[in-house]
Each structure stands twice: as C-alpha cells, then as structure tokens.
Motif scaffolding. Structure first.
Motif, PDB file in Angstrom:
ATOM      1  N   GLN A  93      74.461  15.901  27.603  1.00  0.00           N
ATOM      2  CA  GLN A  93      75.785  16.488  27.455  1.00  0.00           C
ATOM      3  C   GLN A  93      76.257  17.055  28.791  1.00  0.00           C
ATOM      4  O   GLN A  93      75.457  17.414  29.661  1.00  0.00           O
ATOM      5  N   THR A  94      77.565  17.147  28.950  1.00  0.00           N
ATOM      6  CA  THR A  94      78.135  17.721  30.164  1.00  0.00           C
ATOM      7  C   THR A  94      77.595  19.137  30.387  1.00  0.00           C
ATOM      8  O   THR A  94      77.547  19.943  29.458  1.00  0.00           O
ATOM      9  N   GLY A  95      77.185  19.417  31.617  1.00  0.00           N
ATOM     10  CA  GLY A  95      76.669  20.745  31.948  1.00  0.00           C
ATOM     11  C   GLY A  95      75.182  20.902  31.742  1.00  0.00           C
ATOM     12  O   GLY A  95      74.633  21.979  31.982  1.00  0.00           O
ATOM     13  N   SER A  96      74.485  19.855  31.311  1.00  0.00           N
ATOM     14  CA  SER A  96      73.041  19.956  31.066  1.00  0.00           C
ATOM     15  C   SER A  96      72.286  20.196  32.367  1.00  0.00           C
ATOM     16  O   SER A  96      72.652  19.689  33.429  1.00  0.00           O
ATOM     17  N   ALA A  97      71.215  20.962  32.257  1.00  0.00           N
ATOM     18  CA  ALA A  97      70.394  21.263  33.430  1.00  0.00           C
ATOM     19  C   ALA A  97      69.060  21.819  32.975  1.00  0.00           C
ATOM     20  O   ALA A  97      68.889  22.225  31.817  1.00  0.00           O
ATOM     21  N   SER A 122      56.449  18.969  31.022  1.00  0.00           N
ATOM     22  CA  SER A 122      56.897  19.745  29.870  1.00  0.00           C
ATOM     23  C   SER A 122      56.617  18.951  28.606  1.00  0.00           C
ATOM     24  O   SER A 122      56.292  17.764  28.656  1.00  0.00           O
ATOM     25  N   ALA A 123      56.754  19.618  27.473  1.00  0.00           N
ATOM     26  CA  ALA A 123      56.483  18.961  26.191  1.00  0.00           C
ATOM     27  C   ALA A 123      57.500  17.886  25.854  1.00  0.00           C
ATOM     28  O   ALA A 123      57.311  17.142  24.890  1.00  0.00           O
ATOM     29  N   LEU A 124      58.566  17.763  26.637  1.00  0.00           N
ATOM     30  CA  LEU A 124      59.489  16.643  26.437  1.00  0.00           C
ATOM     31  C   LEU A 124      58.777  15.313  26.618  1.00  0.00           C
ATOM     32  O   LEU A 124      59.218  14.282  26.109  1.00  0.00           O
ATOM     33  N   GLY A 125      57.657  15.330  27.341  1.00  0.00           N
ATOM     34  CA  GLY A 125      56.888  14.116  27.535  1.00  0.00           C
ATOM     35  C   GLY A 125      56.366  13.515  26.244  1.00  0.00           C
ATOM     36  O   GLY A 125      56.037  12.318  26.194  1.00  0.00           O
ATOM     37  N   LEU A 126      56.285  14.333  25.186  1.00  0.00           N
ATOM     38  CA  LEU A 126      55.861  13.797  23.888  1.00  0.00           C
ATOM     39  C   LEU A 126      56.803  12.690  23.422  1.00  0.00           C
ATOM     40  O   LEU A 126      56.390  11.777  22.699  1.00  0.00           O
ATOM     41  N   SER A 177      70.498  19.757  37.912  1.00  0.00           N
ATOM     42  CA  SER A 177      71.499  19.241  36.975  1.00  0.00           C
ATOM     43  C   SER A 177      71.015  17.943  36.335  1.00  0.00           C
ATOM     44  O   SER A 177      70.266  17.172  36.948  1.00  0.00           O
ATOM     45  N   LEU A 178      71.461  17.691  35.111  1.00  0.00           N
ATOM     46  CA  LEU A 178      71.102  16.489  34.375  1.00  0.00           C
ATOM     47  C   LEU A 178      72.366  15.741  33.970  1.00  0.00           C
ATOM     48  O   LEU A 178      73.323  16.340  33.460  1.00  0.00           O
ATOM     49  N   SER A 179      72.359  14.437  34.173  1.00  0.00           N
ATOM     50  CA  SER A 179      73.483  13.609  33.741  1.00  0.00           C
ATOM     51  C   SER A 179      72.977  12.195  33.495  1.00  0.00           C
ATOM     52  O   SER A 179      71.849  11.853  33.874  1.00  0.00           O
ATOM     53  N   GLY A 180      73.793  11.383  32.842  1.00  0.00           N
ATOM     54  CA  GLY A 180      73.376  10.024  32.541  1.00  0.00           C
ATOM     55  C   GLY A 180      72.415   9.982  31.369  1.00  0.00           C
ATOM     56  O   GLY A 180      72.334  10.920  30.566  1.00  0.00           O
ATOM     57  N   LEU A 181      71.669   8.895  31.251  1.00  0.00           N
ATOM     58  CA  LEU A 181      70.758   8.713  30.122  1.00  0.00           C
ATOM     59  C   LEU A 181      69.579   9.682  30.192  1.00  0.00           C
ATOM     60  O   LEU A 181      69.015   9.910  31.262  1.00  0.00           O
ATOM     61  N   ILE A 182      69.203  10.216  29.039  1.00  0.00           N
ATOM     62  CA  ILE A 182      68.014  11.069  28.975  1.00  0.00           C
ATOM     63  C   ILE A 182      66.792  10.283  29.442  1.00  0.00           C
ATOM     64  O   ILE A 182      65.919  10.819  30.131  1.00  0.00           O
ATOM     65  N   SER A 183      66.733   9.011  29.106  1.00  0.00           N
ATOM     66  CA  SER A 183      65.586   8.175  29.473  1.00  0.00           C
ATOM     67  C   SER A 183      65.462   7.972  30.973  1.00  0.00           C
ATOM     68  O   SER A 183      64.409   7.565  31.463  1.00  0.00           O
ATOM     69  N   SER A 222      65.915  10.446  33.206  1.00  0.00           N
ATOM     70  CA  SER A 222      65.798  11.780  33.795  1.00  0.00           C
ATOM     71  C   SER A 222      64.684  11.837  34.830  1.00  0.00           C
ATOM     72  O   SER A 222      63.801  10.973  34.856  1.00  0.00           O
ATOM     73  N   PRO A 223      64.692  12.866  35.694  1.00  0.00           N
ATOM     74  CA  PRO A 223      63.602  13.036  36.654  1.00  0.00           C
ATOM     75  C   PRO A 223      62.253  13.035  35.956  1.00  0.00           C
ATOM     76  O   PRO A 223      62.071  13.693  34.922  1.00  0.00           O
ATOM     77  N   SER A 224      61.300  12.309  36.496  1.00  0.00           N
ATOM     78  CA  SER A 224      59.999  12.155  35.836  1.00  0.00           C
ATOM     79  C   SER A 224      59.279  13.482  35.673  1.00  0.00           C
ATOM     80  O   SER A 224      58.511  13.667  34.720  1.00  0.00           O
ATOM     81  N   GLU A 225      59.515  14.440  36.580  1.00  0.00           N
ATOM     82  CA  GLU A 225      58.818  15.722  36.499  1.00  0.00           C
ATOM     83  C   GLU A 225      59.125  16.447  35.196  1.00  0.00           C
ATOM     84  O   GLU A 225      58.285  17.186  34.677  1.00  0.00           O
ATOM     85  N   LEU A 226      60.317  16.253  34.660  1.00  0.00           N
ATOM     86  CA  LEU A 226      60.704  16.948  33.439  1.00  0.00           C
ATOM     87  C   LEU A 226      59.862  16.492  32.257  1.00  0.00           C
ATOM     88  O   LEU A 226      59.486  17.292  31.396  1.00  0.00           O
ATOM     89  N   PHE A 227      59.549  15.204  32.197  1.00  0.00           N
ATOM     90  CA  PHE A 227      58.739  14.676  31.101  1.00  0.00           C
ATOM     91  C   PHE A 227      57.241  14.846  31.372  1.00  0.00           C
ATOM     92  O   PHE A 227      56.457  15.066  30.460  1.00  0.00           O
ATOM     93  N   THR A 228      56.855  14.768  32.625  1.00  0.00           N
ATOM     94  CA  THR A 228      55.434  14.907  32.967  1.00  0.00           C
ATOM     95  C   THR A 228      54.946  16.333  32.785  1.00  0.00           C
ATOM     96  O   THR A 228      53.822  16.564  32.335  1.00  0.00           O
TER      97      THR A 228
END
Length: 345
Positions: free
Chosen positions: A206-210, A184-188, A168-174, A176-182
């Motif tokens: 957003q609510t419900g993000s994951a 995946s291309a979100l790291g760009l 699950s994801l909540s709070g600031l995008i910045s 987020s768990p480091s693995e998600l940016f490391t």
C-alpha cells in the motif's frame, strides 16, 4: 520465530494503530523536531500513534494436507501476528507511556498466549507486564525504553535504541528487499506447500508502506529467570532446580537438559547478580552467543535463568539460521495492512 527479546521490545513486547506511512510528518506534539537526532526522528516517524505505531511480526505455521492435495493451516498450532506499540507524543516533551497490544494478521488464527518474561531485580522475582508497560524517553541522541513489571512501577529491563533506519516499500511484496524476509517472520510466507503459496504474490505494498531496522542494547545487567523443571508456572515463583539444596557449592555437578550438558562448579564463577548469589557460566549459551547460564540461590533453593551483560546488543538469528544479526524489523501500519490483505490463509 518467537524471540524472547522481541516480545519485550515491541509492546510486547508484546505490544502495539492508526493509518500511517514511513514519512516523518506530524511529530504528534507541539515540540519542535529541530533538536531531535536522526535516530529519534526516524523513531517518531513510526512510533507516534498519529503515524500508525510499530508492528513486529511473529509467527509459527503448521499445515495439513487432504487426500486431494489441498493444504490448510492448522489453527490450533499456528499463529501469525504483530506485536504493536505506539506512543501518544514526542518524548522530547517528557517520558511517554507505551501503548501495547497484538494483532493477528490472519483472520483464521488467534494470537498465542504471550509472556514477557520474568526477571530477578534487587533480590526479588518480578513478572513483566502483559501487555507491556513501558516509559519511553530520550537519552542524548538515543531512544530509551524502561519496561515495567506487572506492578506498574518496578523497572525490569531498560533498552537503549541507538539506530533506526527506515526503508520505504513499493511495488510487489514478492519483490521486497531480501533482508525483510530473511530477518523477520515474514520469511514464513516464502514457503510453498504442495505448490501452493501462502500469500498472493501479485499483491503490492500500500502507498506509504515502510519498515524500520532497529538496533537496541541492554542497559544494566539483566537476569531472566524461568522454570528449571516441571511444572510450568507463570507467576513470580518459578519451579526450582532443587528445593532442598540451598548453596551453589553443594548444587554441582548439575546436568542441564535444556543446555544438553553437565555443569561443574569450575565451569562458572559465583558472583552477586541482581541482588542474589549466583553462579554464572564462563561460556555463553544459545544461538546468539550473548546469554550466559545462571543458577542462583533463592528462597532456600537453587533456581535457573540466563544473564545478559550491560551494554549487550540484542541479536536475532535469521529465520533460516546462520549468523546472528543486530537489527530488529518493524513494519509501519500501511505495511502491516498490506500483509494482511495478501495472505491466503
């Protein structure tokens, strides 16, 4: 971060949404979920169309700077998009067709031309369908995806998903768990250009993000093929390495510009692979250490490709390089919409 496996995975695979979160709510069919494995329940919590589908982020960004220091993304050479996929109902009721497509995350950028690869199957070359066409079924406690050629019937590759871990994801995008940016291309988006950020770091999920981490394995030996030299082609007649040499014994030595080495006959073994007579390198190539260079006899010439062994776990190299890892990262619809709303380009 364009990955040859990803495009075949997500619906392309390229592939591809409705609203949805990371919960396992509605199964999308009358079938009970009581007989599903944990992996299958997690898969359905994302993949069902009623839950918003799976969204794999891919991208490449280039920038230009004005004399005043203003930064702009070059639209002709940049892209940032998701490969989206979904199924209409639970595969517990039988094999389900994959609905695939793409979505640009940035309104200023277009989705690039997608290729889902070419494969040698039973001695013939097939082009994978774009958008991806696949049948999704359950095999024991796992999720099986059979990807089809453009003819809509020939299976060109089969992937078996054995692990689906939802986060699950909540709070600031910045934050987020480091693995998600490391991984995946979100790291760009973590790049800063002339002090300017690529997304609003005060934006929250957003609510419900994951997101979901997926581990997949190749089922059966896979022989991918491609152009050996110019000209570049897209159909089922790739450009050969030689149109005049017809046997592998007479082909070597061969200097591969792609691999940066000269191959000798003794550097591999001649076998029958995917219905063709093929030379397969003894050592792996590429950054993941799972691919083997192949040269094969076909249509009176010698063609090239690479070989993935049955049971191989698909791997990705992290965005910044380093040790290959086995998870592919997919967003749910709420997370994808969150990223779209946060971009500064």
């Amino acid at each position: 971060m364009v990955n040859k496996y990803a495009i075949l995975i997500a619906g392309p695979v390229l592939l591809l949404s409705a609203c949805g979160g990371g919960s396992s709510g509605n199964s999308g069919s009358a079938a009970s979920t009581s007989n599903l494995s944990d992996a299958q329940k997690s898969y359905e919590s994302f993949a069902l169309a009623s839950n918003g589908g799976l969204h794999y982020v891919d991208g490449s960004l280039s920038f230009s700077t004005s004399s005043t220091g203003a930064v702009s993304v070059n639209p002709s050479s940049s892209f940032f998009f998701t490969a989206d996929s979904s199924i209409p109902q639970s595969p517990s009721s039988g094999p389900q067709p994959l609905t695939a497509g793409t979505t640009s995350l940035a309104s200023t950028l277009k989705v690039p031309t997608i290729s889902n690869g070419r494969f040698v199957v039973n001695g013939a070359i097939y082009v994978a369908a774009v958008p991806a066409q696949a049948r999704v079924s359950y095999a024991g406690s796992n999720v099986q995806e059979d990807y089809l050629a453009a003819d809509g019937s020939t299976v060109v590759r089969t992937l078996l998903g054995t692990s689906y871990t939802a986060v699950s994801l909540s709070g600031l995008i910045s934050a987020s768990p480091s693995e998600l940016f490391t991984n995946s291309a979100l790291g760009l988006l973590t790049n800063t250009i002339n002090g300017q950020t690529l997304y609003n770091q005060q934006t929250s999920w957003q609510t419900g993000s994951a997101y979901i981490k997926v581990v997949r394995h190749a089922v059966g030996d896979e022989l991918f093929t491609n152009d050996c030299v110019a000209p570049a082609t897209t159909g089922n007649n790739p450009t050969p390495c030689s149109a005049t040499i017809s046997t592998l014994e007479n082909f070597f030595p061969y200097a591969s510009a792609t691999d940066g080495k000269s191959y000798q006959l003794a550097d591999g073994q001649i076998v029958t692979l995917a219905g063709v007579r093929a030379w397969v390198s003894n050592a792996t190539i590429g950054s993941t250490g799972s691919d083997y260079r192949v040269y094969y006899q076909y249509n009176g010439g010698i063609y090239t490709g690479y070989f993935l062994k049955d049971g191989t776990t698909l791997q990705l190299v992290p965005l910044g390089g380093g040790t290959p890892q086995e998870n592919y990262y997919f967003l749910n619809n709420a997370a994808m919409q969150s990223i779209k709303s946060a971009l500064n380009f």
